[in-house]
Design a protein around this motif. Structure first.
Motif, mmCIF file in Angstrom:
data_model
loop_
_atom_site.group_PDB
_atom_site.id
_atom_site.type_symbol
_atom_site.label_atom_id
_atom_site.label_comp_id
_atom_site.label_asym_id
_atom_site.label_seq_id
_atom_site.Cartn_x
_atom_site.Cartn_y
_atom_site.Cartn_z
ATOM 1 N N UNK A 31 0.486 -1.223 0.178
ATOM 2 C CA UNK A 31 0.285 0.256 0.071
ATOM 3 C C UNK A 31 0.438 1.345 -0.309
ATOM 4 N N UNK A 32 0.164 2.247 -1.043
ATOM 5 C CA UNK A 32 1.654 3.768 -0.814
ATOM 6 C C UNK A 32 0.095 4.673 -0.400
ATOM 7 N N UNK A 33 0.288 5.330 1.071
ATOM 8 C CA UNK A 33 -0.811 6.285 1.198
ATOM 9 C C UNK A 33 0.297 7.856 0.519
ATOM 10 N N UNK A 34 -0.179 8.907 0.892
ATOM 11 C CA UNK A 34 0.289 10.273 0.648
ATOM 12 C C UNK A 34 0.574 10.907 1.509
ATOM 13 N N UNK A 35 1.729 11.317 2.188
ATOM 14 C CA UNK A 35 2.666 12.387 3.379
ATOM 15 C C UNK A 35 1.884 14.352 1.838
ATOM 16 N N UNK A 36 1.642 15.230 2.724
ATOM 17 C CA UNK A 36 1.215 16.545 2.492
ATOM 18 C C UNK A 36 2.245 17.336 4.110
ATOM 19 N N UNK A 37 2.675 18.175 3.372
ATOM 20 C CA UNK A 37 3.507 19.376 4.436
ATOM 21 C C UNK A 37 3.276 20.580 3.426
ATOM 22 N N UNK A 38 2.795 21.038 3.707
ATOM 23 C CA UNK A 38 2.832 22.732 3.645
ATOM 24 C C UNK A 38 3.781 23.690 4.456
#
Length: 622
Positions: A552-559
């Motif tokens: 499984x591939x998830x997405x990590x998002x930073x602003x």
């Protein structure tokens, strides 16, 4: 005395009559609150009610809390402990079959098949209206074919039961029929339904001639596929090659080209009988906004109070499960089950990056994380179907203040973490949310498809009456195109595939041969997402090892705030203020997925095997 005798005689006569009456009532054992089985078939309404009940075997379609999407590379189920991981990690077996939906569970389907058999056996001589009798027989043939189709596409060849067993039978056991026999039986039932339903006016949600044609099309397409052509399947799988009973899994020999031709002909019959579908007559790609709205309208089945949902999209539906206000059957909770936790929903079947990455760029090129432009802005200039199907960080969504308070005037999905001064703010739709922190998405995405887009519908506390599409016109288009590709008729396949592409706002396909086959498969993947197609497609094409077996591939998002910028309060997605970084991450914490070839078919429960000692277990489960 004479005056006394008359009243006394009168009382005796009345009492005698009452006693006689009481004796007769006592001997009459007919229940007052039930209908005897033999009486059911003497009455039009009771006969119709019996057949109506058989439809309940369809359940909620695909709208249960746990969806088949989470047993494929479309989604992962957010909440552990539901036995889905047992299947996806390959530890499933006869003594532990994991989560199984009643819409394909062995015992449930055979119970429904039995009721079909009861109806068909009794309707033959039922003294009811002839037109009604034909209609009910047609519906029963269709439903029996559908339920057998469910069993066959999960288990392979299964026992074909056409009689109604009674008490004290000498033998209740039954051996599995060959896969070929099962396909022949199902298609024959479809043909019977077509004959009996021709000319009949049917209410919405009932079996129809196009529905029976669509079922036949699907069954014949599967029958022609790699998994069910045993020479091909053996070459691709050591487990199938070693199995002692390959006739239960597919065709041992025969003319595979003829099977593809039969699949093509069956699909074309649907296209000819079921209208023209929805917006498949465009000569060039639709505009981005039109394409997005096309797919929102299709997902809504043409029904929603949202002003941009086109009611004409209902023409896509060939056979669907409709939900009725007041029944509270569970299928009306799709928004609650799958919506963002920042709206007090449960985030159930959340899309994985494995799926999101397969949506092309708007120019038809493949999305690629190694492409700097794609990596910097992964949610820009993509296939419009992405925006109609998936909620991602920064996507516009419903008014949050209707359920969560005035904490997000921008009404945007927040699945990242964002710099605020010297600290970090967790998005409202994460597992660190200030609204709810126990039921957020692990993946960074949420399901949007099939969730009512009407801004006045609060998913947490409002029932949603979105129809579940068992069969829609576009599936028949895909079936036809796939058969054409396998028969070497690439130009015809492209003609029909580009009808779908143009509706989606995407450029025409130009490939041939295997390149066209691969584009077709991806097209089917993103078009039919969350419609219980991918689970079966990946198996019948025998691509599961490299698709369903992926981690499984998830997405990590930073602003991160740009120099000199101040964080808005409340936070909102703003690329003039923030630099956003998107990082795909392999995550095995929820499920450590792997593919084992035994998983091409479900195991038959040990309970069922012990009931019927003539059953032969599927390969790899002995």
């Amino acid at each position: 005395m004479k005056n006394l005798i008359k009243p006394i005689l009168t009382v005796l006569i009345v009492s005698g009559a009452l006693l006689t009456s009481c004796k007769k009532d006592f001997l009459n054992t007919k229940p007052l609150t039930e209908v005897r089985s033999e009486d059911t078939w003497k009455n039009d309404n009771l006969s119709a009610a019996f057949v109506n009940e058989i439809y309940n075997g369809l359940g909620n379609g695909g709208f249960d809390e746990q969806e088949l999407a989470s047993l494929s590379d479309e989604a992962v189920f957010t909440h552990p402990g539901r036995n889905i991981n047992i299947i996806n990690e390959g530890t499933v077996g006869p003594s532990n079959i994991g989560w199984t939906n009643n819409t394909y569970e062995w015992g449930s389907m055979y119970n429904r098949i039995r009721t079909c058999n009861v109806a068909l056996q009794n309707l033959v001589s039922a003294p009811i209206n002839q037109s009604l009798k034909e209609r009910l027989q047609g519906e029963a043939h269709f439903l029996r074919a559908y339920y057998y189709q469910q069993l066959v596409r999960y288990y392979g060849g299964i026992p074909l039961i056409t009689k109604v067993y009674k008490l004290n039978e000498a033998d209740y056991s039954a051996a599995r029929n060959s896969y070929a026999d099962c396909i022949k039986f199902i298609t024959t039932d479809c043909d019977s339904a077509i004959t009996l339903l021709t000319g009949k006016t049917m209410d919405v949600g009932r079996a129809t001639v196009p529905a029976a044609l669509a079922l036949k099309s699907r069954v014949l397409l599967y029958a022609a596929s790699d998994l069910h052509d045993i020479p091909t399947a053996k070459a691709k799988s050591a487990v199938i090659s070693a199995y002692a009973h390959p006739e239960l899994l597919g065709y041992i020999s025969g003319d595979r080209t003829a099977r593809w031709q039969a699949a093509k002909d069956a699909a074309k019959a649907v296209l000819d009988a079921a209208g023209t579908g929805y917006k498949l007559d465009l000569g060039s790609p639709a505009s981005f906004n039109d394409a997005k709205n096309n797919y929102i309208s299709i997902a809504m089945g043409g029904g929603s109070k949202a002003k941009f949902v086109d009611a004409a999209a209902a023409s896509e539906l060939i056979f669907a499960r409709y939900f009725v206000a007041g029944k509270d059957e569970g299928g009306e909770n799709v928004g609650l089950n799958n919506g963002p936790n920042g709206y007090h929903n449960w985030a159930g079947n959340t899309p994985v990056e494995n799926l999101v990455s397969d949506y092309e760029n708007i120019d038809g090129t493949k999305f690629d994380w190694s492409n700097p432009a794609n990596k910097a802005a992964p949610y820009k200039n993509r296939d419009p179907r992405l925006y109609a199907s998936i909620l991602f960080d920064g996507a516009d969504w419903k008014p949050r203040d209707k359920i969560s308070g005035n904490v997000d005037p921008a009404n945007q999905i927040q699945t990242g973490s964002y710099q605020v001064g010297s600290g970090t703010l967790a998005g409202l739709d994460t597992r660190q949310s200030s609204i709810e922190n126990w039921n957020g998405s692990w993946t960074g995405y949420y399901m949007r498809k099939f969730i009512d887009v009407d801004p006045n519908v609060v998913d947490n506390n409002t029932k949603q009456f979105i129809p579940w599409p068992f069969f829609r016109y576009t599936e028949a288009v895909f079936n036809y195109a796939e058969a054409c590709i396998e028969l070497g008729q690439d130009a015809e396949a492209r003609t029909w595939l580009n009808k779908i592409r143009f509706r989606a706002g995407m450029p025409a396909l130009t490939e041939s041969g295997d390149a066209l086959r691969q584009r077709y498969r991806n097209e089917r993947r993103v078009e039919m997402v969350y419609e219980e197609q991918r689970y079966h497609d990946a198996r019948r094409w025998m691509i599961a090892p490299t698709t369903l077996g992926r981690k499984l591939v998830f997405i990590t998002i930073t602003g991160t705030l740009k120099p000199g910028q101040t964080a808005p309060s409340p936070y909102k997605h703003d690329e003039t203020i923030y630099n956003y970084t998107y990082t795909p991450v392999i995550d095995n914490s929820i499920e450590n997925r792997q593919w084992l070839d035994k998983m091409y078919f479900l195991p038959i429960s040990l309970t069922e095997v012990n009931k019927n000692l003539k059953l032969i277990q599927n390969p790899g489960y002995n």
